[in-house]
Design a protein around this motif. Structure first.
Motif, short mmCIF file in Angstrom:
data_model
loop_
_atom_site.label_atom_id
_atom_site.label_comp_id
_atom_site.label_asym_id
_atom_site.label_seq_id
_atom_site.Cartn_x
_atom_site.Cartn_y
_atom_site.Cartn_z
N TYR A 121 0.85 -1.20 0.00
CA TYR A 121 0.00 0.00 0.00
C TYR A 121 0.88 1.25 0.00
O TYR A 121 1.95 1.27 0.61
CB TYR A 121 -0.92 0.01 1.23
N LEU A 122 0.42 2.25 -0.71
CA LEU A 122 1.07 3.56 -0.71
C LEU A 122 0.12 4.55 -0.06
O LEU A 122 -1.03 4.70 -0.51
CB LEU A 122 1.40 4.01 -2.14
N SER A 123 0.56 5.21 0.98
CA SER A 123 -0.33 6.12 1.70
C SER A 123 -0.61 7.37 0.86
O SER A 123 0.17 7.74 -0.03
CB SER A 123 0.31 6.54 3.03
N ILE A 124 -1.72 7.99 1.14
CA ILE A 124 -2.09 9.23 0.46
C ILE A 124 -1.21 10.37 1.00
O ILE A 124 -1.02 10.47 2.21
CB ILE A 124 -3.57 9.55 0.70
N PRO A 125 -0.65 11.19 0.13
CA PRO A 125 0.16 12.32 0.62
C PRO A 125 -0.65 13.19 1.60
O PRO A 125 -1.84 13.47 1.36
CB PRO A 125 0.47 13.10 -0.67
N PRO A 126 -0.03 13.60 2.70
CA PRO A 126 -0.77 14.40 3.70
C PRO A 126 -1.42 15.65 3.12
O PRO A 126 -2.51 16.04 3.54
CB PRO A 126 0.33 14.78 4.71
N LEU A 128 -2.85 15.96 0.38
CA LEU A 128 -4.05 15.62 -0.38
C LEU A 128 -5.02 14.76 0.43
O LEU A 128 -5.94 14.19 -0.13
CB LEU A 128 -3.66 14.88 -1.67
N SER A 129 -4.81 14.68 1.73
CA SER A 129 -5.73 13.92 2.58
C SER A 129 -6.92 14.80 2.95
O SER A 129 -6.93 16.00 2.72
CB SER A 129 -5.02 13.44 3.84
N GLY A 130 -7.92 14.17 3.51
CA GLY A 130 -9.10 14.94 3.93
C GLY A 130 -10.15 15.02 2.83
O GLY A 130 -10.03 14.39 1.77
N GLN A 131 -11.18 15.81 3.11
CA GLN A 131 -12.30 15.94 2.18
C GLN A 131 -12.63 17.41 1.96
O GLN A 131 -12.25 18.27 2.75
CB GLN A 131 -13.53 15.21 2.72
N VAL A 132 -13.34 17.66 0.86
CA VAL A 132 -13.80 19.00 0.54
C VAL A 132 -15.24 18.89 0.04
O VAL A 132 -15.62 17.88 -0.57
CB VAL A 132 -12.89 19.65 -0.52
N GLU A 133 -16.05 19.90 0.32
CA GLU A 133 -17.44 19.88 -0.14
C GLU A 133 -17.50 20.34 -1.59
O GLU A 133 -17.24 21.51 -1.89
CB GLU A 133 -18.30 20.78 0.74
N ILE A 134 -17.85 19.42 -2.50
CA ILE A 134 -17.99 19.79 -3.90
C ILE A 134 -19.36 20.43 -4.16
O ILE A 134 -19.52 21.21 -5.09
CB ILE A 134 -17.79 18.57 -4.81
N LEU A 135 -20.33 20.06 -3.33
CA LEU A 135 -21.64 20.70 -3.30
C LEU A 135 -22.05 20.76 -1.82
O LEU A 135 -21.52 20.02 -1.00
CB LEU A 135 -22.67 19.89 -4.10
N PRO A 136 -22.96 21.64 -1.47
CA PRO A 136 -23.40 21.69 -0.08
C PRO A 136 -23.87 20.33 0.42
O PRO A 136 -24.77 19.72 -0.17
CB PRO A 136 -24.56 22.71 -0.11
N GLY A 137 -23.22 19.84 1.45
CA GLY A 137 -23.59 18.55 2.01
C GLY A 137 -23.04 17.35 1.26
O GLY A 137 -23.44 16.21 1.53
N VAL A 138 -22.14 17.60 0.28
CA VAL A 138 -21.56 16.50 -0.50
C VAL A 138 -20.05 16.53 -0.35
O VAL A 138 -19.34 17.16 -1.15
CB VAL A 138 -21.94 16.60 -2.00
N LEU A 145 -10.04 14.08 -6.22
CA LEU A 145 -10.11 15.27 -7.08
C LEU A 145 -8.74 15.56 -7.69
O LEU A 145 -8.63 15.93 -8.87
CB LEU A 145 -10.59 16.48 -6.27
N ALA A 146 -7.68 15.37 -6.88
CA ALA A 146 -6.33 15.58 -7.39
C ALA A 146 -6.00 14.57 -8.48
O ALA A 146 -5.33 14.89 -9.47
CB ALA A 146 -5.32 15.48 -6.25
N VAL A 147 -6.47 13.33 -8.31
CA VAL A 147 -6.26 12.30 -9.33
C VAL A 147 -6.89 12.73 -10.65
O VAL A 147 -6.28 12.62 -11.72
CB VAL A 147 -6.86 10.96 -8.85
N SER A 148 -8.12 13.22 -10.58
CA SER A 148 -8.80 13.67 -11.80
C SER A 148 -8.06 14.83 -12.45
O SER A 148 -7.90 14.87 -13.67
CB SER A 148 -10.24 14.09 -11.47
N ALA A 149 -7.59 15.77 -11.62
CA ALA A 149 -6.86 16.92 -12.16
C ALA A 149 -5.56 16.48 -12.83
O ALA A 149 -5.20 16.98 -13.91
CB ALA A 149 -6.57 17.92 -11.04
N LEU A 150 -4.86 15.55 -12.21
CA LEU A 150 -3.61 15.06 -12.79
C LEU A 150 -3.86 14.31 -14.10
O LEU A 150 -3.10 14.45 -15.07
CB LEU A 150 -2.89 14.14 -11.80
N ALA A 151 -4.93 13.52 -14.14
CA ALA A 151 -5.26 12.80 -15.37
C ALA A 151 -5.60 13.77 -16.49
O ALA A 151 -5.18 13.58 -17.64
CB ALA A 151 -6.43 11.85 -15.11
N ILE A 152 -6.35 14.82 -16.16
CA ILE A 152 -6.68 15.84 -17.18
C ILE A 152 -5.41 16.53 -17.66
O ILE A 152 -5.22 16.76 -18.86
CB ILE A 152 -7.68 16.85 -16.61
#
Length: 298
Positions: A121-126, A128-138, A145-152
């Motif tokens: 296992y490879l740990s998630i970089p500190p 990029l850990s945690g969560q963010v609300e992409i919509l209220p209550g979501v 999100l960082a994975v998607s940005a890097l892929a783009i």
């Protein structure tokens, strides 16, 4: 299904689609230039993840692990092109497929010999850990999100290479009019070697992105390769634009199939059918458009 879960799974599906596109782009580039389907492409995905885990364990540096894994996997792919695939270009597709399939078996066994059978296992970089609300209550994981940005970003980088550089012009010319490019003095064989390296680098990026969110183990690239081939067939073999469209469709359909079908028809039957839904989609597309969604054109 709540709106929050719907949005979350949609983003998960798009993220999976972006990862599949990076895999399919590498296979498509190689096929476009050399008309070769490289089944060992999934092994590049696996080996990049393994190397990243090993380098991080030794250095405690995500950046160094990222650089070493991508550089190493690109060099390995170019060496394989020179030593294994180049002598097979003049031979039939069956020989090429058997050689690449043999490499899959070899690399899977090498992974077991070097790193063992237990998942790593490879740990998630500190950062990029945690969560963010992409919509209220979501809430949504920052890492995904960082994975998607890097892929783009990787996809845009590939587009810039293909559309804005001399190498990209030669790659596109070699895919469409190889004989003409050779007559103009372009070294198609050298370009093929570079294409193998670029394709492996894209697969390595996908492997690195996946390592913190799934176990790193021998054979982990095989299921990804199967989905990659499905993406290529649906999108149109040899078409990067088709690969992008198909990858996003496959990612979303596969994600929602695994969530919705067990709820609609029961856990056992739903789980079984969720594994089939992508292949049903492929069959439907082939019945309607036998050449795929987009005609072959890198």
């Amino acid at each position: 299904m709540t709106i929050a879960l719907l949005v979350e799974q949609l983003i998960n599906g798009l993220q999976q689609g972006l990862m599949l596109f990076l895999m399919a782009a590498g296979v498509t580039l190689v096929f476009g230039i050399m008309r070769l389907i490289n089944l060992a492409h999934g092994s590049m995905f696996m080996l990049a993840a393994y190397v990243a885990v090993a380098v991080f364990a030794a250095t405690d540096s995500y950046l160094l692990a990222f650089i070493v894994a991508l550089a190493g996997i690109s060099v390995l792919a170019m060496l394989l092109e020179l030593a294994i695939f180049r002598p097979l270009y003049a031979r039939g597709h069956l020989d090429q497929l058997l050689a690449s399939f043999g490499l899959v078996l070899v690399f899977n066994e090498i992974a077991v010999m070097v790193w063992g059978r237990e998942p790593l296992y490879l740990s998630i970089p500190p950062l990029l850990s945690g969560q963010v609300e992409i919509l209220p209550g979501v809430p949504y994981p920052v890492y995904r999100l960082a994975v998607s940005a890097l892929a783009i970003a990787a996809g845009l980088g590939l587009w810039l290479i293909l559309s804005r550089t001399r190498l990209g012009m030669q790659m596109r010319g070699g895919a469409e009019r190889r004989e003409v490019m050779e007559a103009m003095g372009v070294n198609i064989r050298a370009i093929a070697t570079m294409v193998f390296g670029i394709g492996a680098c894209l697969a390595g990026v996908a492997g690195l992105m996946t390592a913190p969110i799934m176990p790193v183990q021998s054979g982990m690239g095989d299921p990804i390769l199967i989905l990659t081939l499905v993406v290529m067939i649906i999108g149109g073999v040899g078409s990067l634009r088709g690969a992008l469209i198909a990858a996003l469709i496959v990612g979303v359909v596969d994600t929602f199939g695994r969530i919705l079908l067990p709820q609609l028809i029961g856990l056992n039957a739903g789980s079984a059918l969720s594994n089939m839904v992508i292949y049903v989609l492929m069959a439907v597309v082939l019945v309607i458009r036998p050449t795929g969604l987009v005609r072959s054109a890198t």
